[in-house]
Design an enzyme around this catalytic site. Structure first.
Site, PDB file in Angstrom:
ATOM      1  N   GLY A 173       0.955  -1.557   0.149  1.00 39.43           N
ATOM      2  CA  GLY A 173      -0.324  -0.068   0.125  1.00 39.43           C
ATOM      3  C   GLY A 173       0.882   1.512   0.115  1.00 39.43           C
ATOM      4  CB  ALA A 201       2.045  -4.601  -9.542  1.00 41.88           C
ATOM      5  CB  THR A 203      -4.628  -2.775  -6.660  1.00 47.95           C
ATOM      6  OG1 THR A 203      -3.809  -3.488  -5.164  1.00 47.95           O
ATOM      7  CG2 THR A 203      -5.185  -3.934  -6.661  1.00 47.95           C
ATOM      8  CB  SER A 204       1.388  -2.230  -6.212  1.00 47.61           C
ATOM      9  OG  SER A 204       1.752  -2.912  -6.579  1.00 47.61           O
ATOM     10  CB  THR A 208       9.900  -7.281  -5.753  1.00 45.88           C
ATOM     11  OG1 THR A 208       9.471  -6.585  -3.953  1.00 45.88           O
ATOM     12  CG2 THR A 208      11.512  -7.978  -5.564  1.00 45.88           C
ATOM     13  CG  ASP A 261      -6.620  -6.524   0.975  1.00 45.49           C
ATOM     14  OD1 ASP A 261      -6.525  -7.733   1.499  1.00 45.49           O
ATOM     15  OD2 ASP A 261      -5.748  -5.719   1.268  1.00 45.49           O
ATOM     16  CB  SER A 269      -2.899 -14.095   0.551  1.00 45.66           C
ATOM     17  OG  SER A 269      -1.901 -13.652  -0.127  1.00 45.66           O
TER      18      SER A 269
END
Length: 495
Positions: A173, A201, A203-204, A208, A261, A269
């Protein structure tokens, strides 16, 4: 009736999809309604797939069954191989889902049966959504533990010769928070084992794996991944290739559009992936901020306790740290810009983002504290030593070469737009969620050069019309989408 496989170059991730001609297959169109979900079998191989009908005979012949990319890869048979198919049976575990919808607490065996069927693609997205919504309504800690254990138990489970296998995960986030790419080479230079598998990713603006892909290959087959870890003590790879906790990947595709979420599903998860990856010691970073995933200290404490309950019962050694999530970390948001910041820190450049450096060294120090051979409280100093001496940079260069150095030099998008301060004053706050949205509209992470270059952070003094940040895109369309949102609401408060 036996049909021959034809590979259809259509990506239907994550679902298996099969294609048949609507007519001239020995079935009437009405029968295909019942065959919406089919079981395809050839020899010892078998998969479940969603059926799609084709009317164009130039794409498929009557004696053939087409398989999308996912279905073809998972079935594992060559083109032209003969298979049979039948209507897929209704999963028995749906009865457990119905009980969960009614508010019942499920047994561990029932949750395990549900997860096996989800990982086997026996559920439709609607059925998965029903399970997720029911769990979001109420889930006991015992169910969260059972869900985590079941998800870790389906798919590949990795094992390493080292007694201590460390890992680190950030709740997320926070744009630009690419600390893992600094921590991993520090830990590798020290000599601890850290096989870091990361997601792309969802939603970002970048994960990494997306950022590392700017520098090196991350799509590594398991045998190559294992050999790199054996030689370099670490790896920075995409976890999707090695099939760790595959049920989680299926659940995520439904969770994200529904914006589900919950802490229970978040813990299951993360820990299922780490358990399947063979981790024994895990650092969890929980950023807290008004626009982060975790908004308050009270929420962070609740999440920490849930991690501890589940993690300890699974045999994991956990260290959980709550960090500042009030603004983006570093300057770059998006794969290329984040990779630039990471390498600036590793190279000890004078203008490297100080906040990214300090955050990464602090977290690396916490991971190093897992090493019983290191005196207590010496982790931070050791991390600083490895970074400052260039040992971490050398470890990163070895990892890049081992994974396959990216031959293409990817540059920030050439289409740019500057967002300026409306008036002079001090930057009071930055909206992490909004900055991430703007970067994604610009094209990140699929377009690796797209993103945002942050020129000012909270606390900086700015003049009227001074540039706060610069949007990069590789296409005029992406730039316009991002510009429209940024002009409407920049994400910065200057007061």
């Amino acid at each position: 009736m036996a049909l021959k496989i034809k590979r259809i170059a259509i990506d239907t991730h994550p679902e298996n999809t099969a294609f048949l001609l609507r007519r001239r297959n020995g079935y009437s169109p009405e029968q295909f309604v019942a065959l919406r979900k089919i079981e395809i079998t050839g020899g010892d191989a078998s998969i479940l797939a969603t059926l799609a009908l084709i009317d164009d005979e130039s794409l498929l012949e009557p004696h053939m069954i087409g398989l999308g990319e996912q279905a073809f890869r998972r079935l594992g048979l060559p083109e032209g191989a003969e298979v049979t198919f039948r209507q897929a049976p209704v999963p028995h575990s749906l009865e457990h889902v119905r009980r969960k919808i009614d508010g019942d607490e499920l047994e561990e065996t029932e949750i395990a049966e549900i997860i096996r069927d989800i990982a086997g693609y026996r559920y439709s997205p609607m059925e998965i959504g029903a399970f997720l919504v029911a769990c979001a309504g109420f889930m006991s800690t015992h169910e969260t533990l059972a869900l985590t254990r079941a998800m870790a138990g389906v798919g590949r489970q990795m094992h390493w010769p080292s007694e201590i296998v460390v890992d680190k995960h950030c709740i997320g986030g926070i744009p630009g928070n690419r600390t893992s790419m600094i921590i991993v080479p520090i830990i590798a230079a020290h000599g601890l084992t850290m096989p870091k598998t990361s997601s792309r990713a969802i939603t970002s603006p970048s994960g990494t794996a997306d950022t590392m892909e700017v520098l090196a290959s991350v799509d590594l087959p398991e045998d190559r991944l294992v050999s790199i870890v054996a030689k370099e003590h670490a790896v920075l790879a995409w976890g999707g290739r090695v099939n760790l906790s595959p049920a989680d990947d299926v659940l995520i595709t439904v969770e994200r559009p529904l914006r589900i979420d919950t802490f229970d599903q978040m813990v299951a998860s993360i820990l299922s992936k780490k358990l399947a990856a063979g981790s024994t010691h895990l650092l969890i970073d929980i950023p807290v901020g008004p626009t982060a995933k975790v908004r308050t200290t009270r929420e962070a404490i609740r999440l920490r306790k849930l991690f501890e309950y589940v993690g300890h019962r699974l045999g994991l050694v956990l260290d959980i740290v709550v960090t500042d999530g009030s603004q983006p970390v570093g300057r770059g948001v998006g794969p290329v810009l984040e990779a630039r910041d990471v390498m600036a820190v590793l190279r000890n450049e004078d203008d490297a983002p100080r906040d990214l450096r300090e955050r990464a060294v602090m977290l690396a120090g916490r991971v190093l504290e897992f090493d019983p051979a290191l005196a207590g409280g010496k982790g931070y100093a050791r991390a600083m030593e490895l970074l400052g001496s260039g040992a971490a940079l050398a470890a990163m260069e070895r990892l890049i070469d081992a994974q396959g150095r990216c031959r293409e030099v990817i540059l920030p998008g050439s289409h740019v737009h500057d967002i300026c301060a409306p008036a002079g004053g001090t930057v009071m706050s930055i909206d992490c969620h909004l900055i991430a949205r703007i970067a994604r509209l610009a094209g990140a992470p699929m377009d690796k050069g797209a993103g945002i270059d942050l020129l000012h952070k909270v606390g900086d003094r700015v003049r009227a019309d001074e540039v706060l940040y610069r949007i990069h895109a590789h296409s005029p369309t992406g730039l316009e989408y991002a510009r429209e949102l940024a002009v409407a609401s920049s994400g910065y408060v200057v007061g």
